[in-house]
Write a protein that holds these residues in place. Structure first.
Motif, mmCIF file in Angstrom:
data_model
loop_
_atom_site.group_PDB
_atom_site.id
_atom_site.type_symbol
_atom_site.label_atom_id
_atom_site.label_comp_id
_atom_site.label_asym_id
_atom_site.label_seq_id
_atom_site.Cartn_x
_atom_site.Cartn_y
_atom_site.Cartn_z
ATOM 1 N N TYR A 143 0.853 -1.189 0.000
ATOM 2 C CA TYR A 143 0.000 0.000 0.000
ATOM 3 C C TYR A 143 0.884 1.232 0.000
ATOM 4 O O TYR A 143 1.816 1.360 0.785
ATOM 5 N N THR A 144 0.608 2.127 -0.914
ATOM 6 C CA THR A 144 1.121 3.479 -0.855
ATOM 7 C C THR A 144 -0.102 4.362 -0.784
ATOM 8 O O THR A 144 -1.158 3.983 -1.294
ATOM 9 N N PRO A 145 -0.021 5.508 -0.114
ATOM 10 C CA PRO A 145 -1.225 6.297 0.143
ATOM 11 C C PRO A 145 -2.147 6.409 -1.072
ATOM 12 O O PRO A 145 -1.792 6.982 -2.089
ATOM 13 N N GLY A 146 -3.321 5.801 -0.935
ATOM 14 C CA GLY A 146 -4.348 5.857 -1.974
ATOM 15 C C GLY A 146 -4.319 4.727 -2.984
ATOM 16 O O GLY A 146 -5.239 4.613 -3.791
ATOM 17 N N VAL A 147 -3.294 3.876 -2.966
ATOM 18 C CA VAL A 147 -3.164 2.848 -4.003
ATOM 19 C C VAL A 147 -2.725 1.519 -3.381
ATOM 20 O O VAL A 147 -1.750 1.462 -2.639
ATOM 21 N N PHE A 148 -3.475 0.464 -3.699
ATOM 22 C CA PHE A 148 -3.063 -0.892 -3.340
ATOM 23 C C PHE A 148 -2.378 -1.526 -4.543
ATOM 24 O O PHE A 148 -2.854 -1.408 -5.679
ATOM 25 N N ALA A 187 2.702 -0.225 7.877
ATOM 26 C CA ALA A 187 2.875 1.167 8.286
ATOM 27 C C ALA A 187 1.569 1.945 8.123
ATOM 28 O O ALA A 187 1.202 2.760 8.977
ATOM 29 N N HIS A 188 0.857 1.666 7.028
ATOM 30 C CA HIS A 188 -0.423 2.339 6.804
ATOM 31 C C HIS A 188 -1.430 1.988 7.893
ATOM 32 O O HIS A 188 -2.117 2.868 8.426
ATOM 33 N N VAL A 189 -1.533 0.707 8.249
ATOM 34 C CA VAL A 189 -2.481 0.284 9.288
ATOM 35 C C VAL A 189 -2.119 0.921 10.623
ATOM 36 O O VAL A 189 -2.989 1.392 11.365
ATOM 37 N N LEU A 200 -9.981 -0.454 13.854
ATOM 38 C CA LEU A 200 -9.788 -1.470 12.814
ATOM 39 C C LEU A 200 -11.076 -1.789 12.062
ATOM 40 O O LEU A 200 -11.030 -2.157 10.883
ATOM 41 N N TYR A 201 -12.224 -1.667 12.707
ATOM 42 C CA TYR A 201 -13.460 -1.978 11.992
ATOM 43 C C TYR A 201 -13.707 -0.962 10.875
ATOM 44 O O TYR A 201 -14.296 -1.285 9.834
ATOM 45 N N ALA A 215 -10.208 -9.363 6.974
ATOM 46 C CA ALA A 215 -11.007 -9.403 8.190
ATOM 47 C C ALA A 215 -10.375 -8.558 9.285
ATOM 48 O O ALA A 215 -9.163 -8.384 9.343
ATOM 49 N N ARG A 216 -11.237 -8.039 10.146
ATOM 50 C CA ARG A 216 -10.752 -7.249 11.268
ATOM 51 C C ARG A 216 -9.817 -8.069 12.155
ATOM 52 O O ARG A 216 -8.840 -7.541 12.696
ATOM 53 N N SER A 217 -10.108 -9.340 12.325
ATOM 54 C CA SER A 217 -9.243 -10.189 13.145
ATOM 55 C C SER A 217 -7.840 -10.293 12.540
ATOM 56 O O SER A 217 -6.844 -10.343 13.267
ATOM 57 N N THR A 218 -7.762 -10.299 11.207
ATOM 58 C CA THR A 218 -6.453 -10.338 10.547
ATOM 59 C C THR A 218 -5.694 -9.036 10.785
ATOM 60 O O THR A 218 -4.488 -9.047 11.087
ATOM 61 N N LEU A 219 -6.387 -7.914 10.666
ATOM 62 C CA LEU A 219 -5.751 -6.627 10.950
ATOM 63 C C LEU A 219 -5.262 -6.578 12.396
ATOM 64 O O LEU A 219 -4.180 -6.048 12.688
#
Length: 511
Positions: A143-148, A187-189, A200-201, A215-219
């Motif tokens: 992830y870079t800001p705005g782009v996956f 870093a983004h998360v 996270l939700y 999934a939130r659990s993965t995050l």
């Protein structure tokens, strides 16, 4: 109604008696007025408290919607504990690959960057040239800001026909071993959760709109594992702050979920920051379940420098064992400002005018060296302080005990020695505003995430926010800083860990 006496008909003795009676009545009425003013001030204060109890939130019971926020907090804590246990007691054998759940392929429409990993030497030990016989392909979500985007790591397999030797380039070290997130996504998360205060939700929904079912659990697992990996860096940052001879300290309340109950209680975040005059720019947060002074003492340990703080009693034990107390002039000023805002007190206005003179001196010496700053303070600030102290003592004798004016004067007079120590040392700031500014992100964040799910999650948030806020203090973009640190950290030697601290950090692309 008693009519006023005719003064022309009174004898001199009667006039003197009447004058004495009137003076007595004036004195009695004056005392009554002072007492009534004190009562009125106290009643107004009680009314303000009652209004807050009536109209503001009183119950600490969690609503069902808030309760659902606990899912990711618990998952994060569990994964963090598992990571710590794994570091202490590594598994004897790798887990059976057949027991691992099958990962959902990353969306094919995302742009892909192919990264090849090949051995540096394709010559076999027997002397033959190795032949490329295959490859392993793994994908990581970036992830870079705005782009996956997707990083596709291709590791070629090279074999020798004669001796059947097979070699491959090693798997690059990652913060999360065998996981899909790159350092950029982690870093983004982290920045979204701890700097932008996005639970996270909410991030789960944002990723969903981009076609990514994370999934939130993965995050939560990513946050927990990353927090464990960053902890040694935070410990090094703490040591750097405690290496200063002058630091700031302050604390702010944060709601924390009570273990085993569906309600919260008040916990605290403590902030310890370097001064504006120090070469080192850093802040370290410490999360504790209460405001007990032992938490400050445990953090400071054997440190015995000069501590800039408010009048919280929790610091007093440290002053008894060698720490020098430095008072906060901004707190003293605030008492008079509130008094002036409430009733336009001329006494408060005069105090504010004198304190403004002290801050004018500070504006002049802001960019000077410590020695020069101390000299100018002695010449210009000391006379103002002496005059202010004498004036406060004189005014205190004229106001009734218990009044708001008396309380404002008493706050400064009782702490006068601590409030004026800054004049003796040019490295000491006049107030505690530096750390109050650094603690502000917690005040903004708690209105979004509402509470800390556990003591562990609070400490993890304090650790990661220490790095993020210190990066900001040094003029770094928190995302760029964390991305680079998480990229380099897995292979960084422990002896070189200080190179990744925010005040020492230089981006790998600038080296």
């Amino acid at each position: 109604m008693t009519s006023a006496p005719n003064l022309d008909q009174l004898t001199p003795d009667q006039l003197r008696t009447l004058a004495a009676q009137l003076l007595t009545q004036v004195d009695v009425m004056g005392k009554r007025i002072y007492r009534d003013q004190t009562v009125i001030e106290n009643l107004n204060h009680e009314i303000a408290i009652l209004k807050r109890h009536k109209f503001a939130k009183r119950s600490e019971q969690l609503s069902p919607d808030q309760g659902r926020l606990l899912d990711d907090l618990l998952d994060t804590d569990i994964v963090a504990i598992e990571a710590e246990l794994k570091a202490v007691n590594p598994p004897a054998a790798p887990a059976d690959a057949r027991q691992q759940p099958k990962r959902t392929p990353l969306p094919p429409q995302l742009p892909r960057t192919v990264i090849h990993h090949e051995p540096e030497n394709t010559q076999c030990a027997c002397g033959c040239q190795l032949l490329r016989v295959g490859e392993d392909v793994s994908e990581k979500l970036d992830y870079t800001p705005g782009v996956f985007t997707v990083e596709q790591h291709v590791r070629g397999k090279w074999a020798c026909r004669q001796c059947e030797t097979l070699i491959q380039a090693p798997v690059p070290a990652q913060v999360i071993d065998k996981g899909i997130p790159t350092a950029g996504l982690l870093a983004h998360v982290m920045v979204a959760k701890f700097a932008d205060h996005l639970p996270l939700y909410r991030q789960e929904k944002i990723f969903g709109r981009a076609g990514l079912a994370i999934a939130r659990s993965t995050l939560a697992q990513w946050v927990g594992q990353t927090g464990v990996q960053l902890q040694p860096l935070v410990d090094a940052l703490r040591e750097a702050v405690l290496g200063q001879r002058v630091i700031h300290a302050d604390e702010t309340p944060v709601q924390m979920l009570a273990p085993g109950e569906k309600k919260t209680h008040r916990a605290y975040v403590w902030a310890y920051s370097t001064t504006p005059f120090a070469d080192l720019k850093a802040v370290v947060y410490d999360f504790s379940p209460s405001r007990a002074g032992e938490h400050a003492r445990n953090f400071l340990g054997q440190w015995n420098g000069k501590l800039v703080c408010d009048d919280f009693a929790g610091y007093k034990a440290g002053f008894e064992r060698g720490i020098t107390e430095i008072g906060c002039m901004a707190h003293a000023r605030r008492k008079f400002f509130d008094l002036h805002a409430a009733n336009k007190s001329q006494l408060a206005e005069q105090a504010l005018h004198s304190i403004a003179g002290l801050y004018e001196v500070e504006r002049q010496v802001r960019d000077m060296g410590d020695e020069e700053r101390g000299r100018i303070r002695q010449e210009q600030a000391s006379p103002i302080l002496d005059a202010l102290h004498a004036w406060m003592l004189a005014q205190r004798d004229r106001v009734p005990n218990g009044s708001a004016t008396a309380k404002a004067l008493d706050y400064s007079l009782k702490r006068w020695l601590a409030l004026t120590r800054y004049v003796e040392d040019g490295a000491v700031p006049i107030d505690n505003n530096q750390v109050e500014n650094q603690i502000r992100p917690w005040a903004l964040g708690r209105s979004n995430w509402l509470f800390a799910g556990s003591l562990r999650s609070g400490k993890r948030a304090a650790a990661i926010m220490s790095l993020i806020q210190s990066a900001r203090m040094n003029g770094h973009d928190p995302y760029a800083y964390l991305k680079d640190v998480l990229t380099r950290l897995p292979a960084q030697k422990a002896s070189a860990l200080v190179e990744l601290l925010p005040h020492n950090w230089v981006s790998a692309g600038k080296v």
